[in-house]
Design a protein around this motif. Structure first.
Motif, PDB file in Angstrom:
ATOM      1  N   GLY A  58       0.830  -1.093  -0.041  1.00 30.14           N
ATOM      2  CA  GLY A  58       0.022   0.033   0.032  1.00 30.14           C
ATOM      3  C   GLY A  58       0.692   1.299   0.116  1.00 30.14           C
ATOM      4  O   GLY A  58       1.643   1.388  -0.760  1.00 30.14           O
ATOM      5  N   ILE A  59       0.827   2.095   1.072  1.00 25.53           N
ATOM      6  CA  ILE A  59       1.728   3.190   1.082  1.00 25.53           C
ATOM      7  C   ILE A  59       2.848   2.795   1.973  1.00 25.53           C
ATOM      8  O   ILE A  59       2.922   2.152   2.928  1.00 25.53           O
ATOM      9  N   LEU A  60       4.066   3.353   1.540  1.00 25.72           N
ATOM     10  CA  LEU A  60       5.312   2.909   2.032  1.00 25.72           C
ATOM     11  C   LEU A  60       6.056   4.431   1.925  1.00 25.72           C
ATOM     12  O   LEU A  60       6.532   4.904   1.267  1.00 25.72           O
ATOM     13  N   SER A  61       5.827   5.339   3.107  1.00 21.99           N
ATOM     14  CA  SER A  61       6.333   6.458   3.594  1.00 21.99           C
ATOM     15  C   SER A  61       7.817   6.466   3.879  1.00 21.99           C
ATOM     16  O   SER A  61       8.372   7.456   3.636  1.00 21.99           O
ATOM     17  N   THR A  62       8.274   5.164   4.018  1.00 21.84           N
ATOM     18  CA  THR A  62       9.914   5.005   4.111  1.00 21.84           C
ATOM     19  C   THR A  62      10.423   4.236   3.275  1.00 21.84           C
ATOM     20  O   THR A  62       9.526   3.094   2.954  1.00 21.84           O
ATOM     21  N   GLU A  63      11.570   4.010   2.867  1.00 19.03           N
ATOM     22  CA  GLU A  63      12.155   2.913   2.314  1.00 19.03           C
ATOM     23  C   GLU A  63      12.091   1.874   3.055  1.00 19.03           C
ATOM     24  O   GLU A  63      12.422   1.254   4.015  1.00 19.03           O
ATOM     25  N   VAL A  70      -0.042   7.106  -8.131  1.00 17.20           N
ATOM     26  CA  VAL A  70       1.135   6.814  -7.044  1.00 17.20           C
ATOM     27  C   VAL A  70       2.303   6.994  -7.602  1.00 17.20           C
ATOM     28  O   VAL A  70       2.655   6.414  -8.866  1.00 17.20           O
ATOM     29  N   THR A  71       3.337   7.435  -7.086  1.00 18.84           N
ATOM     30  CA  THR A  71       4.805   7.335  -7.576  1.00 18.84           C
ATOM     31  C   THR A  71       5.670   6.555  -6.654  1.00 18.84           C
ATOM     32  O   THR A  71       5.626   6.487  -5.610  1.00 18.84           O
ATOM     33  N   LEU A  72       6.088   5.526  -7.510  1.00 19.20           N
ATOM     34  CA  LEU A  72       7.115   4.776  -6.897  1.00 19.20           C
ATOM     35  C   LEU A  72       8.396   4.713  -7.140  1.00 19.20           C
ATOM     36  O   LEU A  72       8.960   5.262  -8.055  1.00 19.20           O
ATOM     37  N   THR A  73       9.262   4.991  -6.115  1.00 15.75           N
ATOM     38  CA  THR A  73      10.819   5.527  -6.286  1.00 15.75           C
ATOM     39  C   THR A  73      11.546   4.312  -5.760  1.00 15.75           C
ATOM     40  O   THR A  73      11.612   3.645  -4.566  1.00 15.75           O
ATOM     41  N   LEU A  74      12.492   3.899  -6.748  1.00 16.09           N
ATOM     42  CA  LEU A  74      13.523   2.739  -6.023  1.00 16.09           C
ATOM     43  C   LEU A  74      14.884   3.470  -5.661  1.00 16.09           C
ATOM     44  O   LEU A  74      15.216   4.380  -6.343  1.00 16.09           O
ATOM     45  N   SER A  75      15.570   2.846  -4.668  1.00 17.33           N
ATOM     46  CA  SER A  75      16.695   3.369  -4.450  1.00 17.33           C
ATOM     47  C   SER A  75      17.621   2.445  -3.965  1.00 17.33           C
ATOM     48  O   SER A  75      17.270   1.002  -3.773  1.00 17.33           O
ATOM     49  N   SER A  76      19.108   2.604  -3.853  1.00 13.04           N
ATOM     50  CA  SER A  76      19.967   1.729  -3.340  1.00 13.04           C
ATOM     51  C   SER A  76      20.878   2.173  -2.446  1.00 13.04           C
ATOM     52  O   SER A  76      21.512   3.437  -2.951  1.00 13.04           O
ATOM     53  N   ASN A  77      21.058   1.836  -1.389  1.00 10.26           N
ATOM     54  CA  ASN A  77      22.298   2.814  -0.414  1.00 10.26           C
ATOM     55  C   ASN A  77      22.058   3.837  -0.126  1.00 10.26           C
ATOM     56  O   ASN A  77      22.818   4.767  -0.275  1.00 10.26           O
ATOM     57  N   GLY A  78      20.663   4.284  -0.078  1.00  6.17           N
ATOM     58  CA  GLY A  78      20.031   5.773   0.275  1.00  6.17           C
ATOM     59  C   GLY A  78      20.083   6.484  -1.027  1.00  6.17           C
ATOM     60  O   GLY A  78      19.556   7.519  -0.720  1.00  6.17           O
ATOM     61  N   ALA A  83     -14.327  -2.370  -6.747  1.00 12.23           N
ATOM     62  CA  ALA A  83     -12.956  -2.638  -6.996  1.00 12.23           C
ATOM     63  C   ALA A  83     -12.120  -2.885  -5.813  1.00 12.23           C
ATOM     64  O   ALA A  83     -11.011  -2.778  -5.415  1.00 12.23           O
ATOM     65  N   SER A  84     -12.931  -3.335  -4.688  1.00  9.02           N
ATOM     66  CA  SER A  84     -12.455  -3.743  -3.242  1.00  9.02           C
ATOM     67  C   SER A  84     -11.101  -4.393  -3.395  1.00  9.02           C
ATOM     68  O   SER A  84     -10.166  -4.414  -2.411  1.00  9.02           O
ATOM     69  N   SER A  85     -11.175  -5.385  -4.049  1.00  9.00           N
ATOM     70  CA  SER A  85      -9.914  -6.387  -4.033  1.00  9.00           C
ATOM     71  C   SER A  85      -8.636  -5.834  -4.632  1.00  9.00           C
ATOM     72  O   SER A  85      -7.517  -6.004  -4.215  1.00  9.00           O
ATOM     73  N   GLN A  86      -8.758  -4.493  -5.118  1.00 12.72           N
ATOM     74  CA  GLN A  86      -7.494  -3.664  -5.248  1.00 12.72           C
ATOM     75  C   GLN A  86      -7.286  -2.493  -4.373  1.00 12.72           C
ATOM     76  O   GLN A  86      -6.533  -1.659  -4.687  1.00 12.72           O
ATOM     77  N   LEU A  87      -7.941  -2.557  -3.421  1.00 11.82           N
ATOM     78  CA  LEU A  87      -8.120  -1.343  -2.590  1.00 11.82           C
ATOM     79  C   LEU A  87      -7.667  -1.723  -1.008  1.00 11.82           C
ATOM     80  O   LEU A  87      -8.332  -2.814  -0.705  1.00 11.82           O
ATOM     81  N   GLN A  88      -6.917  -0.842  -0.288  1.00 10.32           N
ATOM     82  CA  GLN A  88      -6.911  -1.259   1.053  1.00 10.32           C
ATOM     83  C   GLN A  88      -7.570   0.015   1.800  1.00 10.32           C
ATOM     84  O   GLN A  88      -7.571   1.051   1.511  1.00 10.32           O
ATOM     85  N   GLY A 122      -4.644   2.430  -3.100  1.00 10.04           N
ATOM     86  CA  GLY A 122      -4.444   1.349  -3.778  1.00 10.04           C
ATOM     87  C   GLY A 122      -3.700   0.270  -3.219  1.00 10.04           C
ATOM     88  O   GLY A 122      -2.755   0.376  -2.402  1.00 10.04           O
ATOM     89  N   LYS A 123      -3.928  -0.982  -3.708  1.00 12.08           N
ATOM     90  CA  LYS A 123      -2.973  -1.940  -3.563  1.00 12.08           C
ATOM     91  C   LYS A 123      -1.945  -2.178  -4.748  1.00 12.08           C
ATOM     92  O   LYS A 123      -2.499  -2.673  -5.730  1.00 12.08           O
ATOM     93  N   ASN A 124      -0.830  -1.565  -4.333  1.00 16.08           N
ATOM     94  CA  ASN A 124       0.155  -1.451  -5.597  1.00 16.08           C
ATOM     95  C   ASN A 124       0.775  -2.725  -5.762  1.00 16.08           C
ATOM     96  O   ASN A 124       0.991  -3.686  -4.909  1.00 16.08           O
ATOM     97  N   GLU A 125       1.359  -3.012  -6.867  1.00  9.82           N
ATOM     98  CA  GLU A 125       2.401  -4.412  -7.103  1.00  9.82           C
ATOM     99  C   GLU A 125       3.491  -3.632  -8.094  1.00  9.82           C
ATOM    100  O   GLU A 125       3.359  -2.707  -8.847  1.00  9.82           O
TER     101      GLU A 125
END
Length: 296
Positions: free
Chosen positions: A34-39, A64-72, A173-178, A285-288
């Motif tokens: 769902g929501i990931l406010s921290t890495e 939603v914006t998805l941000t990938l990071s490595s080592n900060g 659309a409940s199966s796709q929502l939290q 949303g239930k994101n993947e």
């Protein structure tokens, strides 16, 4: 040559050796969230190994914006803006990380969905052996300044309990929502023009018709005055209780609310009014996301 070995089984002549790179197993990492406010780490390589990221695929029912990071350090971001959209990104060449460096994910700019519903049905049951509300059906629907009313009386104490039922609270659309939050809004008013006895409004809910009522709050007056929640409702947050259930959407499907009114004083002029009891559900949303690559 690192990660290379000589293959003598293909050519028998020593002057025609074939060198091949030692193949790394193809890896897929798939996550729902769902929501990931921290890495949050998504892919941690085996000790001393390097991740070789070749592609990313993501989908989300809400923006939603998805941000990938490595080592900060952020190295890649995806913005999903269309309902149930899926985005794939194939890298021109594999994205190779340092040994032991993991890939983490966080979300931002999350869109929310809301479901707001008034009661579809209202019935009155006895409270303290009394059922004195009039115009009970006015408590259904959204606020419209039409009231179910409980008046005080000359020779008897008056009271009653209204039971509110809901339909279509669960989105298709409940199966796709939290569920993020669930709040109950009581639009009501208590007015005392005669300071005799005590008049009270009591707010309840229950997760299923077979369960006992859970009292949320009680408000009372014994002096001339008004408690007015018609314009700005009194709000009760039941998020914690709903999310504690094994299946929160079953709670939403079956839940009921109740409004109890009572006048202990004898005399005309004291009034309790209920306009509506509205359920507000806020969802994310239930994101993947899927990461594709290897470790070497």
């Amino acid at each position: 040559m690192n990660n290379a070995k000589r293959n003598n089984t293909i050519f028998s002549l020593e002057n025609q050796p074939l060198f091949t790179r030692e193949g790394a197993s193809y890896i897929t990492k798939h996550y729902s969230f769902g929501i990931l406010s921290t890495e949050v780490p998504l892919w941690t390589p085996s000790p001393t190994k390097c991740i070789n990221l070749t592609s990313v695929q993501a989908s989300a029912p809400l923006g939603v914006t998805l941000t990938l990071s490595s080592n900060g350090n952020a190295f890649f971001a995806l913005r999903v803006t269309s309902h149930s959209a899926a985005i794939s990104q194939q890298f021109p060449s594999e994205y190779r990380f340092k040994p032991n460096d993991a890939i983490s994910l966080r979300t931002s700019d999350e869109e929310r969905a809301t479901e707001t519903s008034g009661a579809s049905n209202a019935t009155q049951v006895a409270y303290n052996s009394r059922s004195d509300f009039i115009n009970v059906a006015n408590a259904t629907g959204l606020p419209n300044m039409q009231f179910a009313t409980l008046n005080s009386a000359l020779i008897t104490r008056t009271s009653g309990r209204l039971v509110l039922e809901y339909s279509n609270l669960v989105p298709s659309a409940s199966s796709q929502l939290q569920i993020e939050s669930v709040k109950i809004n009581f639009y009501c008013r208590l007015s005392l023009t005669l300071a005799v006895g005590t008049s009270s409004m009591i707010y309840y809910w229950r997760p299923d018709p077979a369960e006992d009522w859970i009292q949320l709050q009680q408000e009372s007056l014994s002096l001339i005055g008004t408690i007015d929640h018609l314009s700005v409702p009194i709000q009760q947050d039941i998020t914690t209780e709903v999310l504690a259930a094994t299946n929160p959407w079953n709670v939403i499907k079956n839940m009921q609310t109740s409004f109890v009114g009572g006048h202990t004083g004898l005399g005309l002029g004291n009034t309790i009014q209920l306009d509506a009891v509205v359920i507000d559900i806020r969802m994310v949303g239930k994101n993947e996301i899927s990461l594709f690559g290897s470790e070497t």
